[in-house]
Every structure is written in C-alpha cells, then in structure tokens.
Design a protein around this motif. Structure first.
Motif, short mmCIF file in Angstrom:
data_model
loop_
_atom_site.label_atom_id
_atom_site.label_comp_id
_atom_site.label_asym_id
_atom_site.label_seq_id
_atom_site.Cartn_x
_atom_site.Cartn_y
_atom_site.Cartn_z
N LEU A 32 4.64 -20.51 24.85
CA LEU A 32 3.97 -21.59 24.35
C LEU A 32 2.57 -22.02 24.95
CD1 LEU A 32 6.86 -24.15 23.95
CD2 LEU A 32 6.08 -22.23 22.36
N SER A 33 1.68 -22.53 24.03
CA SER A 33 0.38 -22.97 24.68
C SER A 33 0.84 -24.61 25.06
CB SER A 33 -0.78 -23.07 23.41
OG SER A 33 -1.05 -21.78 23.30
N ALA A 34 -0.17 -25.16 25.47
CA ALA A 34 -0.17 -26.40 25.91
C ALA A 34 -0.09 -27.29 24.43
CB ALA A 34 -1.10 -27.14 26.80
N LEU A 35 0.12 -28.53 24.40
CA LEU A 35 0.04 -29.27 23.29
C LEU A 35 -1.45 -29.36 23.15
CD1 LEU A 35 2.18 -32.60 23.71
CD2 LEU A 35 2.91 -30.17 23.55
N THR A 38 -4.51 -30.98 25.18
CA THR A 38 -4.35 -31.02 26.48
C THR A 38 -5.02 -30.38 27.45
OG1 THR A 38 -1.98 -31.78 25.85
CG2 THR A 38 -2.39 -31.03 28.29
N THR A 39 -5.44 -28.93 27.41
CA THR A 39 -6.19 -28.38 28.15
C THR A 39 -7.59 -28.85 28.32
OG1 THR A 39 -4.72 -26.34 27.46
CG2 THR A 39 -6.55 -25.98 29.09
N ASN A 40 -7.91 -29.27 27.08
CA ASN A 40 -9.32 -29.89 26.99
C ASN A 40 -9.55 -31.11 28.08
OD1 ASN A 40 -10.45 -27.88 25.23
ND2 ASN A 40 -10.20 -29.44 23.56
N GLY A 116 -0.65 -28.24 31.46
CA GLY A 116 -0.24 -28.31 29.92
C GLY A 116 0.69 -27.41 29.61
N GLU A 117 0.79 -26.17 29.98
CA GLU A 117 1.73 -25.23 29.67
C GLU A 117 3.30 -25.47 30.22
OE1 GLU A 117 -1.34 -24.61 29.42
OE2 GLU A 117 -1.58 -23.41 27.46
N LEU A 118 2.98 -25.98 31.52
CA LEU A 118 4.41 -26.40 32.18
C LEU A 118 4.93 -27.36 31.42
CD1 LEU A 118 3.01 -25.86 35.84
CD2 LEU A 118 4.82 -24.53 34.63
N GLY A 178 2.40 -19.58 28.08
CA GLY A 178 0.97 -18.89 27.96
C GLY A 178 0.13 -19.19 28.94
N TYR A 179 -0.93 -18.31 29.14
CA TYR A 179 -2.09 -18.76 29.88
C TYR A 179 -1.97 -18.81 31.12
CZ TYR A 179 -5.91 -22.34 30.78
OH TYR A 179 -7.10 -22.99 31.34
N ILE A 180 -0.88 -19.51 31.96
CA ILE A 180 -0.96 -19.43 33.20
C ILE A 180 -0.43 -18.24 33.94
CG2 ILE A 180 -0.65 -22.17 33.28
CD1 ILE A 180 2.21 -21.89 34.02
N LYS A 192 -8.16 -17.50 31.35
CA LYS A 192 -9.30 -18.11 30.39
C LYS A 192 -8.90 -18.84 29.22
CE LYS A 192 -11.82 -16.00 33.77
NZ LYS A 192 -11.79 -14.80 34.10
N ARG A 193 -9.72 -19.56 28.69
CA ARG A 193 -9.41 -20.29 27.62
C ARG A 193 -8.54 -19.53 26.42
NH1 ARG A 193 -10.59 -25.72 27.42
NH2 ARG A 193 -9.22 -25.70 26.02
N GLY A 194 -7.82 -20.06 25.79
CA GLY A 194 -7.10 -19.48 24.63
C GLY A 194 -6.08 -18.24 24.97
N GLY A 195 -5.78 -18.13 26.35
CA GLY A 195 -5.41 -17.21 26.97
C GLY A 195 -3.93 -16.80 26.64
N SER A 196 -3.25 -17.98 26.10
CA SER A 196 -1.82 -17.87 25.52
C SER A 196 -1.59 -16.57 24.82
CB SER A 196 -1.29 -18.92 25.02
OG SER A 196 -1.10 -20.00 25.78
N ASP A 197 -2.72 -16.25 23.86
CA ASP A 197 -2.51 -14.99 23.09
C ASP A 197 -2.47 -13.72 24.04
OD1 ASP A 197 -3.20 -16.66 20.86
OD2 ASP A 197 -5.23 -16.12 21.29
N TYR A 198 -3.36 -13.80 24.95
CA TYR A 198 -3.28 -12.50 25.83
C TYR A 198 -1.70 -12.64 26.60
CZ TYR A 198 -6.16 -9.57 29.10
OH TYR A 198 -6.63 -8.62 29.87
N1 ASP Z 1 -3.75 -24.13 26.66
C1 ASP Z 1 -4.85 -23.09 26.88
C2 ASP Z 1 -6.11 -23.37 26.07
O1 ASP Z 1 -6.41 -24.46 25.46
C3 ASP Z 1 -4.49 -21.70 26.36
C4 ASP Z 1 -4.26 -21.41 24.89
O2 ASP Z 1 -3.95 -22.32 23.96
O3 ASP Z 1 -4.18 -20.38 24.53
O4 ASP Z 1 -7.18 -22.62 26.41
#
Ligand code: ASP
Ligand code: ADP
Ligand code: MG
Length: 437
Positions: A32-35, A38-40, A116-118, A178-180, A192-198
């Motif tokens: 899961l990503s953050a809601l 949230t990360t912003n 966020g992810e926690l 994800g992400y962390i 890095k941003r968007g890292g949950s895909d990674y």
């Molecule tokens: N929450 C993180 C972000 O907004 C990771 C992700 O959503 O993939 O960058």
C-alpha cells in the motif's frame, strides 16, 4: 498487488481494496501507498521544519491529523476497532509532534516521509481485522533496503523476505508498506516519490511472483499523458523495454525504475484500475504484442548542455573526458547528439549543475539551456517502422525541436523541446501519430 494513493485515499476505497484482495484465495503480498495527498503534506511539513517555521509545521501536522481522524470514523464500525485506529493515529502524530522539537536533519525528514505508508497499512490492517480477514502485517523496514548508492539490494531483500515468509507459512495474505526502506546506514529512507511501484516490483522479483499487479486510478498505460491531452486510450500490451522507457521518460503511472526487477526476474506486470476492476488494463511482458508507435511520454526539468570545440575534430578520447565529469557528479545523461565539433547532452536539473559546467569549461565553449522537456515516442521497433520519422516531423513543424535522439534504442525516438511547448507537442503527436484529438 500494489494499491496507490487514490486507491486507498478514502475509507470506501479501502473497503473496495479488501474486496479485490480477497477475490481469489491465491497467496499474495499487498503493497500500500500512503493515502493520496499525505506524502505531499509530509514533504511540506519537512520543508517547514527545515526552514525553521515550526508554527507553520505545527498547523500542517494538526490539519493532517484531522484528516486521519475523520478517515477512521468511516473506515471501521465497531468501537473496539475504532479505539485501535485512534491509538494508531495518535501514535504517529505524537511522533511528528516530537520531531517538531528536535533539530532538523536529512535523516529526520525521511522519518517524517515514512509516516504515510506506516499509517495506511496499519489502518488497513485494523479494518481487515474488523472484517475477520486473516492476514499479517509485514514491516517493510525489516526487509526492504538500499545500498550506499541508493540502489535496492535485491539479494538481501530476497533472503530477508523469504525468511520472514517461512516463519509464517500458515498465512496467505500479507500487507506491507510501499516506498519506505532502510539505507546503508540503517536509517529509515525511501525509494523516491512514486516508489511504491518499485517496492511492488522488487517484492515480485524477490518472491518470484506469478504476477505483479499495480492497481491505480486509471485503466492502464495510455498512449499519451491524460493530464495534458484530452483523448487518450489504454494500451493492451507492452514489452518490458517499452514500459521501462515510458516509465523512465515520464509516464507517471509507473515509477521510473519500477520495471527492471520484474523484467530481470521475468515477472509479468499488470496495470489495473481500482475504480474499474473489470477493465482489461495493460499487460507488460517480454513480448511487445505488436509493432509500431505505442505511446508518448514527457519528462520535465531537463537541462541541455552544448560543448563546442574545434579540438574535437578528429580527436579521440574527447567524449570520455566529458563523460567523466558527469560520472564524478553521479549525474546520468539522458540524451546525446554529436557532430564533428560539438556535443549536446541532456541531464535532469541538479544542484551540481554549476560545478559540472565549471569542470566542462576547459573543453570548449559551453552553452546551457534549462527548462526543457524530453518527449519520448515509444513503440516496438519504431526505429525500423516506415514513416514514423516523417509523420513525427510533419506534425511538429510549429515546434522548435532542440535535439533528436534516434537509433540508440529500437523502441524509442526522443525529442528535446522547450518546456513551454510540452502540451502543444503532446497534443500534436496525439493527432499526428494516433489520429486522436
Ligand atoms: N506515497 C509515496 C509518494 O506519494 C509513494 C507512492 O505513492 O508510490 O510518492
Ligand atoms: P498511484 O497513486 O496509484 O501510484 P499515480 O498518480 O502515481 O497513481 O499514477 C497514475 C496517474 O498517472 C494517472 O492518474 C495519470 O494521470 C498519470 N499518467 C501520466 N501518464 C500516463 C499514461 N501514459 N498512462 C496512464 N496514466 C498516466
Ligand atoms: Mg504512483
């Protein structure tokens, strides 16, 4: 199965995710990503603290906490689970409030970003518990790690993750963040941003998954950026190479590095829509499915550097010396074009730009142009497909194309344009290459 920010951004979406992950009984790891948002917010909180604006940070933290307080009211029904969720929210916001009082450091800002992810995974776990869905929360910080160059340590991830899974053989559903991750110093860090895909792709590779599903808010990879162009269509199938090029060159639906682990370990990737689960989505596998132009993507924040020198004429070793400067500053080059007396390269804008330019100066006359965008046209064997180039340039007669890179890959033609022409270029290509307006 990975669910992005929008997919978990509202209580009813989390409810829907619980349906999607329990549809089939196959064992799975859910990332899961953050809601959404949230990360912003956490980035803003970190920035406020870094610039000494603690009052501002305090207000931002309070606002975010209010959001979570109303979120959990709709997430769970029973008092018992609501109390649990309230305690989780209190715990994480207390942590943020304590951070306010500590002197700021880079490591601390990563701790802030991890909240966020926690939060999302712990709250989702409480909801699953309320529904009586058996599962286990896997702490990503116990297995996801990066080395001193910020590269994921796939070997170690594999070993640690399989050890954890081995001790929980009775479970078939795992939830993780994800992400962390942890860095080489053992500190909390991120991909890095968007890292949950990674994260999802790395886990898929580490456990040799049958498939890595990326669930998001759109029905797959589209032929063009839907944020810039009105009419776009989903692509049914992409090869790993095509998808990697699109991700790297700006298709936001995938983190730039998220394809290689799946490609290397031959895990098929599916891009699916949480809001429309029956839609076909995009399948990413070894084979491209068809020949020809599939999609265009755009990557902003690009700087073009031109190095002109008559000493380059018939000289050897010139390029090596230039590339060594970029290597020294760990800056990757995206596009290159050369003539006998000049070479142009593009890089992402970096804080090291001044130093790089200074070290290039002895090699010739240097010209720097910032605020450029790379437009990538991607498709299986397009470099060998008739008429692609003629169509491409025919529709771009009004665009001042600064550089063209063709032939480096069979699947990509890249153009550099001033960022002010980005939207226009994407729209013209939508019409010229796909016949869509
Ligand atoms: N929450 C993180 C972000 O907004 C990771 C992700 O959503 O993939 O960058
Ligand atoms: P998530 O939070 O699920 O990770 P993202 O916002 O990171 O979702 O990625 C999905 C978004 O990517 C879409 O809503 C869309 O606006 C954007 N996007 C940009 N380019 C493309 C593309 N070529 N195809 C599909 N979506 C794209
Ligand atoms: Mg994303």
């Amino acid at each position: 199965m990975k669910f992005g920010g929008t997919s978990v951004g509202k209580p009813e979406r989390m409810h829907q995710v619980s349906e999607l992950i329990t549809k089939e009984s196959e064992p799975k790891i859910v990332v899961l990503s953050a809601l959404s948002g949230t990360t912003n917010s956490l980035v803003e909180i970190g920035n406020s603290i870094a610039s000494g604006e603690r009052e501002q940070a305090k207000k931002q933290i309070e606002k975010l906490e209010e959001h979570y307080q109303s979120f959990i009211k709709e997430l769970v029904k029973e008092e018992k689970h609501y109390t649990k969720a309230k305690a989780i929210v209190a715990e994480h916001f207390e942590f943020l409030t304590i951070i306010l009082k500590i002197s700021f450091s880079e490591a601390l800002s990563k701790d802030i970003l991890a909240q966020g992810e926690l939060l999302s995974t712990k709250l989702f776990s409480i909801y699953l518990e309320e529904r009586g869905i058996d599962h286990m929360l896997l702490p990503a910080l116990e297995f996801m790690s990066i080395d001193a160059n910020d590269e994921p340590q796939i070997g170690s991830i594999k070993v640690k993750l399989s050890q954890i899974l081995k001790t929980h053989k009775d479970k078939t559903l795992f939830i993780t963040q994800g992400y962390i991750c942890r860095n080489a110093k053992g500190e909390v860090d991120n991909l890095k941003r968007g890292g949950s895909d990674y994260t999802a792709s790395l886990i898929g590779a580490a456990i040799n998954a049958s498939v890595c599903e990326i669930w998001t808010d759109i029905d797959g990879m589209h032929n063009n950026d839907p944020r810039m162009v009105k009419k776009t269509v989903a692509i049914e199938q992409l090869s790993f190479e095509e998808a990697a090029e699109l991700a790297y060159f700006g298709a936001k639906i995938l983190h730039p590095a998220s394809i290689w682990p799946a490609q290397f370990y031959k895990v098929p990737v599916k891009l699916l829509n949480t809001m429309q689960p029956e839609a076909k989505g995009t399948l990413i596998i070894e084979e491209a499915g068809s020949v020809g132009v599939k999609a265009v993507a755009a990557k902003d924040g690009i700087v073009a550097i031109n190095i002109k020198s008559s000493r380059m004429l018939l000289a050897y070793g010139f390029l090596r010396k230039i590339f060594e400067v970029f290597e020294k500053y760990r800056t990757s080059i995206d596009m290159i074009t050369t003539s006998e007396v000049a070479v142009s390269v593009t890089i992402e804008n970096t804080p090291n730009l001044k130093e790089i330019i200074k070290e290039l100066e002895p090699f010739g006359t240097i010209e720097v142009e910032d605020n450029h965008t790379i437009i990538s046209v991607v498709g299986n064997e397009i470099a060998e497909t008739k008429e692609v180039l003629s169509k491409l340039f025919a529709c771009l007669v009004t665009v001042p194309v600064r550089m063209v890179s063709y032939g480096g890959s069979k699947h990509n033609v890249s153009l550099l344009v001033p960022s002010s022409y980005k939207t226009q270029t994407l729209q013209l290509l939508n019409k010229g290459l796909f016949g869509l307006e």
